[in-house]
Enzyme design. Structure first.
Site, PDB file in Angstrom:
ATOM      1  N   ASP A 213       6.629   3.640  15.529  1.00  0.00           N
ATOM      2  CA  ASP A 213       5.906   2.730  14.597  1.00  0.00           C
ATOM      3  C   ASP A 213       6.313   1.475  14.706  1.00  0.00           C
ATOM      4  OD1 ASP A 213       3.876   3.288  12.708  1.00  0.00           O
ATOM      5  OD2 ASP A 213       5.305   2.871  10.935  1.00  0.00           O
ATOM      6  N   ASP A 413      12.824  13.627  11.176  1.00  0.00           N
ATOM      7  CA  ASP A 413      13.084  12.135  11.506  1.00  0.00           C
ATOM      8  C   ASP A 413      13.661  12.363  12.727  1.00  0.00           C
ATOM      9  OD1 ASP A 413      12.321  11.505   8.834  1.00  0.00           O
ATOM     10  OD2 ASP A 413      14.249  11.819   7.843  1.00  0.00           O
ATOM     11  N   ASP A 415      16.353  11.182  14.048  1.00  0.00           N
ATOM     12  CA  ASP A 415      17.881  11.529  14.031  1.00  0.00           C
ATOM     13  C   ASP A 415      18.075  13.042  13.800  1.00  0.00           C
ATOM     14  OD1 ASP A 415      17.185  11.210  11.417  1.00  0.00           O
ATOM     15  OD2 ASP A 415      19.075  10.373  10.735  1.00  0.00           O
ATOM     16  N   ASP A 577       7.751  12.230   0.459  1.00  0.00           N
ATOM     17  CA  ASP A 577       8.160  13.755   0.634  1.00  0.00           C
ATOM     18  C   ASP A 577       7.862  14.364  -0.424  1.00  0.00           C
ATOM     19  OD1 ASP A 577      10.239  12.342  -0.567  1.00  0.00           O
ATOM     20  OD2 ASP A 577      11.692  12.984   1.002  1.00  0.00           O
TER      21      ASP A 577
END
Length: 886
Positions: A213, A413, A415, A577
């Site tokens: 992004d 995500d 990570d 979420d």
């Protein structure tokens, strides 16, 4: 997204009641579903301590499925269902009822005994006690019917994998999201991608989409390097069946049992791959210098153009964000980019080459195909709200529909990585099961983290939420969506009703307007509804498909559509979420919870106090935003289960509790100014009620620890960090929503930064780094007030101004002060920095503070006394108050 209260997890195994359930990757011992082999070999997993508290509830269904042998033509039963044994569940529910009765009696007693000498404080405390009782009840009722569901991976393999190496499993698109290669270290993101490419799922049935992004060429070139390294890493994983399949985590493990088929080659292959991985990391790190040097060289050759562009390796200008930002080439203003890094593989296995001088690893018996890998950077232009992560995932949703259009999606995500290579298969078990599979919108896996300090000082693991609350929700309409490690049904994200509310499967696309004006995308929607179809070969990237991809990534595509409202991930909220999961639940979909051993996915978490508090601030602020929006669980969703509604009310309204809790935590200041600690009389009766209510809460917690598989430390950390959050960030979240209700800007939410430790000695360096920020000071004030209160109480007791009864009441009040300090203890360690490595220093400082404040209080009282003076002579002696009796 996390909420206060308990937590839950599904998974594990149970040996009770004859169910023979397995732990994640193992098959159940009670036979299988329709069409399964009755004589299949059973591999039992290691029994965990919590498993003896669970019993199967679906034995009749399983027996019937085995009896029909799949002749009814229906899909098999692909998971087992368990509930808590009555020996724990009945006392758990009874204790909950008894505590509720105690709270009601306590509240009635308080109303009947107003405290006339302090009505203001009395009213505040009564309202606070009422709210505490309501919030506890909202949290507790969602956990009264915990359910575990355990996937049967052996039966899934028997039903869908073919003898020739092919598979009938449905397609799966995997989304990875990242923004900044600095704040979100690229090594994490590339490890996540490698673990996805190496997952134990049919190669031609899953594809990986990286959304960058920030439009950074660092990520683009890093993905190119990752694709090259994957050609070695993925076959190595398959040959030796290694776990986990993220190289950074794999090489960090000193030893683990070998499960592959070529033990004679393992040591040499391992050494070679370790060297290759180290070189791969060097190449990734070098990109931060190679790309600027390369760009400088090209810019010198094009000096007449007068711009400092960022250049790709093939000599073309990078269309995304430049190192030296320029118009149309900076964050928030750049073209869209889509690039297929690894093409879609063939549907037939392709064996590798034998060992050679150039490549000493023998892959001659290993399928070396790689899943499809795609880079995406959506278009960004000024004047458009790009909606952060939710907007990026909606673009991934459209682009993937045009390329692979898999019926199922899983998001991560940047990570997080795949820790258990069979995790994708586990999620598919729930989606394809014939009981509730068709009506399941998503399967949520628990979040697990690496590199958290051993004592989990700031409750990063949040086990009470993930291993108790979500397990309770699993028995209602399903767990909430927590932002990562979640498998979705594509058509559910499109806003399509579940089959139980949509008897006519042909009416999936009721209005094309809400999806936009891209015909190829709209035509892909009914195709994706066929969940058992394979991924078809993506179209060649010709001019027509490239234009469609560009249109799907365009800023203006969503104008006048339902994207971000009733289609895709929800916009205009910090916790996209939770509200996205709520949107699916309120339209009638259900969800499932899946816990595996080993953990399905793992990631990184902030172990720095300030970063952790900023994370909690964003979650709590977003929760209140949802409560005060059109997605308020109090009113929205006529198809929402009543108990599920209560759970969502708790998950969105919990920060309000901090208003009353903060009052209680600051109430000890009365010690200093009034010398009494009364908010209710008779005080001993008030304390007795409190002791009963608190004791019942702890008893409930101890039972919950048993069936959820928690530890006492997990429970303590949950209570401690809830109080820390209630003093530091929840009041700011309340302030944020108040400001927004008045049309003001509100509080800015800071994204959590992740850092990579450079050496073993610095593994927990962030834990001892003090990053001073305004949100630390409210909790510091609470600590100071309670320390001063204890010191002042000691001073008053020593001065002799209290009767024996007053001292007894004061001692009860002191217990409250000490309890507060124990709960805020992790915060106090956090602001000590590296001194917190020696916790005894904190206790010494607190005791010294007590003594100093007590002496100061004695001196102040003595000087205010009309008949007593406190003064020091030159010789060093002192005249003490006469009340001391010297």
């Amino acid at each position: 997204m996390a909420a206060n209260g308990g937590g839950g997890g599904a998974g594990g195994c149970s040996n009770g009641g004859g169910g023979g359930a397995v732990n994640g990757a193992a098959a159940n011992g009670g036979g299988g579903g329709g069409g399964g082999s009755k004589g299949a070999t059973t591999r039992r997993a290691k029994v965990s301590p919590m498993d003896r508290y669970w019993v199967p509830t679906d034995e009749k269904e399983m027996a019937a499925a085995v009896a029909d042998g799949g002749e009814d033509g229906r899909r098999p039963l692909l998971f087992r269902t368990f509930t808590v044994r009555g020996i724990l569940l009945h006392p758990y529910r009874l204790l909950t009822l008894v505590r509720l009765v105690a709270i009601v009696l306590f509240f009635i007693w308080r109303i009947r005994h107003p405290y006339a000498d302090g009505m203001f404080f009395w009213w505040i405390s009564v309202i606070g006690d009422f709210w505490f009782g309501v919030s506890w009840l909202l949290n507790q009722v969602a956990k009264l019917k915990p359910i575990r569901r355990v996937p049967d991976l052996n039966l899934l393999q028997q039903q869908f994998d073919l003898p020739d190496g092919n598979s009938n499993l449905p397609g799966l698109d995997v989304f990875i999201n990242t923004v900044d290669p600095i704040n979100e270290p690229m090594i994490y993101t590339m490890n996540a991608i490698l673990s996805i490419l190496a997952a134990d799922y049919p190669v031609d049935k899953h594809a990986c989409y990286l959304s960058d992004d920030g439009g950074s060429i660092i990520h683009y070139d890093g993905l190119l390097e990752t694709a090259k390294f994957a050609a070695l890493w993925v076959p190595f994983c398959r040959k030796h069946s290694i776990e986990p399949r993220a190289p950074e985590s794999y090489f960090a493990v000193k030893s683990r049992p070998y499960a592959g088929s070529a033990p004679e080659d393992f040591l040499s292959d391992h050494r070679y791959m370790r060297r290759e991985y180290d070189e791969f990391k060097v190449r990734l790190d070098a990109l931060f210098t190679v790309i600027p040097k390369r760009s400088d060289a090209y810019n010198q050759a094009h000096a007449e153009e007068g711009v400092k562009a960022t250049w790709m390796a093939d000599g073309t200008e990078w269309p995304g964000t430049w190192i030296d930002p320029s118009e149309n080439h900076k964050k928030g203003n750049h073209a869209g980019i889509v690039q297929v890094m690894l093409n879609h593989p063939s549907n037939q296995p392709q064996l590798g080459l034998p060992a050679s001088t150039d490549s000493p690893v023998d892959f001659s018996n290993v399928d070396v195909r790689l899943p499809m890998l795609v880079y995406i950077a959506r278009e960004k232009r000024p004047g458009y709200d790009h909606q952060k992560k939710a907007g990026a995932m909606n673009v991934q949703l459209r682009v993937s529909a045009l390329l692979t259009n898999a019926p199922f999606i899983i998001n991560f995500d940047g990570d997080h990585y795949v820790n258990n290579s069979k995790a994708f298969r586990a999620g598919i078990c729930f989606m394809l099961d014939r009981r509730e599979g068709d009506n399941t919108a998503f399967v949520q896996f628990p979040q697990r983290f690496d590199d958290v300090d051993p004592t989990d000082r700031y409750c990063n693991h949040n086990r009470v939420f993930f291993d108790a609350t979500l397990l309770g929700l699993n028995g209602i309409q399903g767990p909430s969506y927590v932002g990562t490690g979640c498998m979705f049904r594509r058509v559910a994200l499109y806003g399509v009703d579940p089959p139980r509310w949509r008897p006519d499967d042909g009416n999936i696309v009721d209005s094309s307007k809400k999806f936009g004006n891209l015909d190829s995308f709209i035509s892909s929607i009914p195709i994706a509804a066929n969940q058992e179809r394979s991924i078809i070969s993506p179209p060649a990237l010709e001019e027509s498909i490239l234009q469609e991809l560009s249109d799907a990534m365009a800023c203006a595509y969503e104008d006048g559509t339902d994207w971000g409202k009733d289609v895709g991930w929800v916009y205009n909220i910090a916790t996209e979420d939770v509200v996205t999961g709520f949107r699916l639940h309120r339209t009638g979909w259900r969800s499932m919870y899946c816990r595996m051993e080993p953990d399905a996915f793992r990631g990184t978490a902030p172990i720095n106090l300030t970063e952790r508090l900023y994370q909690i601030l964003r979650w709590s602020g977003g929760s209140l935003e949802m409560f005060f929006s059109h997605n308020c669980p109090l009113l929205a969703g006529r198809r929402l289960n009543f108990m599920q509604r209560i759970a969502y009310i708790n998950m969105t309204g919990y920060p309000v509790t901090s208003v009353f809790l903060l009052f209680y935590l600051l109430f000890p200041v009365i010690w200093i100014f009034r010398g009494i600690f009364y908010i209710q009389k008779p005080f001993p009766t008030y304390v007795l009620y409190l002791v009963i209510v608190i004791f019942m809460s702890e008893m409930i917690g101890m039972v919950e620890i048993k069936w959820a598989g928690l530890t006492l430390l997990d429970w303590i950390r949950n209570e401690q960090f809830y109080i820390i959050g209630a003093t530091a960030v929840y009041p700011l979240a309340v302030l944020h929503i108040v400001l927004k209700c008045f049309g003001l800007k509100g509080v800015s939410f800071k994204l959590t930064a992740k850092q990579v430790a450079s050496s073993t000695s610095e593994k927990f360096a962030e834990l001892y780094d003090v990053q001073w920020a305004p949100l630390l000071f409210p909790t510091i004030v609470v600590i100071a007030v309670n320390i001063c209160a204890i010191g002042a109480a000691i001073g008053k007791a020593l001065f002799g101004g209290w009767s024996l009864m007053q001292m007894g009441d004061a001692s009860l009040g002191l217990v409250f002060n000490v309890w507060i300090l124990l709960l805020i203890y992790p915060f106090a360690l956090g602001i000590m920095g590296r001194w917190s490595k020696r916790p005894y220093i904190l206790f010494v400082l607190i005791v010294i503070s007590f003594v100093i404040i007590a002496l100061a209080d004695i001196a102040i009282q003595a000087m205010r006394s009309g008949s007593v003076r406190l003064h020091f002579r030159r010789s060093g002696g002192a005249n003490f108050p006469t009340s001391w009796g010297f």
